[in-house]
Design a protein around this motif. Structure first.
Motif, mmCIF file in Angstrom:
data_model
loop_
_atom_site.group_PDB
_atom_site.id
_atom_site.type_symbol
_atom_site.label_atom_id
_atom_site.label_comp_id
_atom_site.label_asym_id
_atom_site.label_seq_id
_atom_site.Cartn_x
_atom_site.Cartn_y
_atom_site.Cartn_z
ATOM 1 N N ARG A 189 0.839 -1.213 0.000
ATOM 2 C CA ARG A 189 0.000 0.000 0.000
ATOM 3 C C ARG A 189 0.867 1.254 0.000
ATOM 4 O O ARG A 189 0.559 2.232 -0.683
ATOM 5 C CB ARG A 189 -0.935 0.018 1.212
ATOM 6 N N LEU A 190 1.950 1.228 0.766
ATOM 7 C CA LEU A 190 2.856 2.383 0.775
ATOM 8 C C LEU A 190 3.493 2.586 -0.593
ATOM 9 O O LEU A 190 3.614 3.723 -1.064
ATOM 10 C CB LEU A 190 3.939 2.213 1.837
ATOM 11 N N VAL A 191 3.902 1.510 -1.222
ATOM 12 C CA VAL A 191 4.459 1.605 -2.578
ATOM 13 C C VAL A 191 3.404 2.173 -3.522
ATOM 14 O O VAL A 191 3.693 3.038 -4.351
ATOM 15 C CB VAL A 191 4.969 0.225 -3.059
ATOM 16 N N GLY A 192 2.168 1.696 -3.377
ATOM 17 C CA GLY A 192 1.068 2.209 -4.205
ATOM 18 C C GLY A 192 0.825 3.692 -3.974
ATOM 19 O O GLY A 192 0.459 4.429 -4.895
ATOM 20 N N ALA A 193 1.056 4.153 -2.753
ATOM 21 C CA ALA A 193 0.848 5.569 -2.442
ATOM 22 C C ALA A 193 1.857 6.456 -3.160
ATOM 23 O O ALA A 193 1.603 7.639 -3.384
ATOM 24 C CB ALA A 193 0.948 5.797 -0.932
ATOM 25 N N LEU A 194 2.989 5.883 -3.546
ATOM 26 C CA LEU A 194 4.009 6.659 -4.257
ATOM 27 C C LEU A 194 3.716 6.772 -5.749
ATOM 28 O O LEU A 194 4.391 7.523 -6.443
ATOM 29 C CB LEU A 194 5.383 6.024 -4.035
ATOM 30 N N LYS A 246 0.395 8.306 -10.662
ATOM 31 C CA LYS A 246 -0.693 8.175 -11.635
ATOM 32 C C LYS A 246 -2.048 8.217 -10.932
ATOM 33 O O LYS A 246 -3.056 8.510 -11.543
ATOM 34 C CB LYS A 246 -0.557 6.874 -12.423
ATOM 35 N N GLN A 247 -2.047 7.899 -9.641
ATOM 36 C CA GLN A 247 -3.274 7.952 -8.855
ATOM 37 C C GLN A 247 -3.542 9.399 -8.450
ATOM 38 O O GLN A 247 -2.654 10.232 -8.414
ATOM 39 C CB GLN A 247 -3.136 7.120 -7.582
ATOM 40 N N GLY A 248 -4.771 9.649 -8.096
ATOM 41 C CA GLY A 248 -5.108 10.965 -7.575
ATOM 42 C C GLY A 248 -4.546 11.141 -6.177
ATOM 43 O O GLY A 248 -4.207 10.172 -5.491
#
Length: 181
Positions: free
Chosen positions: A52-57, A60-62
């Protein structure tokens, strides 16, 4: 000449023996199994939190999604580390996760039941009630719920392992009978 049918016999028999051994281990040492589950739950939560932390970086996401992923990641990491430090906490976390899954499943069945008609509606309402009840049991009594789940897993493994071994022996006996004639 070697019988080509011996491989399936030994595979099934070995799977049955391993399943039986697993069942015996779980039934004889349920507390050790629970501790292991607590540690595994902690490791799982830690890895999910890191992802999830990697995804937060990911830019491309809002921004809102990044903040949510980051916050959830931190929470999951903290819970995961807590579970790894104290496996009893992992057991409770696992029970809460299972309970929430049952609750969500029950609420989903309830919503689908509201849209359904006839017998399907009644069946979905029954399924929803059962799922919500099981979810509440896991949330209200986490440790006994997981203990019962572990014990049922061990008993099931004992039954299935024994059945696999019996089927393998019967298969071998039938196979020999067919080859002899």
């Amino acid at each position: 000449m070697k019988n080509d049918q011996t491989a399936p016999f030994w595979q099934l028999f070995t799977m049955g023996a391993v399943t039986l051994a697993f069942g015996i281990a779980v039934v004889v040492q349920p507390d050790a199994t629970l501790r292991l589950l607590g540690v595994l739950a902690g490791a799982w939560l830690l890895v999910i939190g890191l992802m999830r932390l990697v995804g937060a970086l990911d830019r491309k996401q809002g921004l809102t999604q990044q903040i949510l992923d980051g916050a959830l990641g931190v929470i999951l990491i903290v819970v995961g580390v807590t579970c790894l430090r104290d496996s009893a906490q992992g057991i409770i976390a696992l029970s809460v996760i299972i309970g929430l899954a049952w609750l969500l499943s029950g609420f989903a069945a309830l919503l689908v039941g509201l849209l359904a008609r006839g017998r399907a509606r009644l069946a979905l309402f029954g399924l929803a009630a059962a799922s919500i009840l099981v979810g509440m049991v896991f949330l209200l009594w986490p440790e006994p719920s997981v203990q019962a789940l572990v014990l049922l897993t061990g008993i099931t493994a004992l039954v299935l392992g024994t059945a696999e071994m019996v089927v393998a022996l019967q298969w071998r006996r039938t196979d020999r009978h067919l080859i002899a004639h």
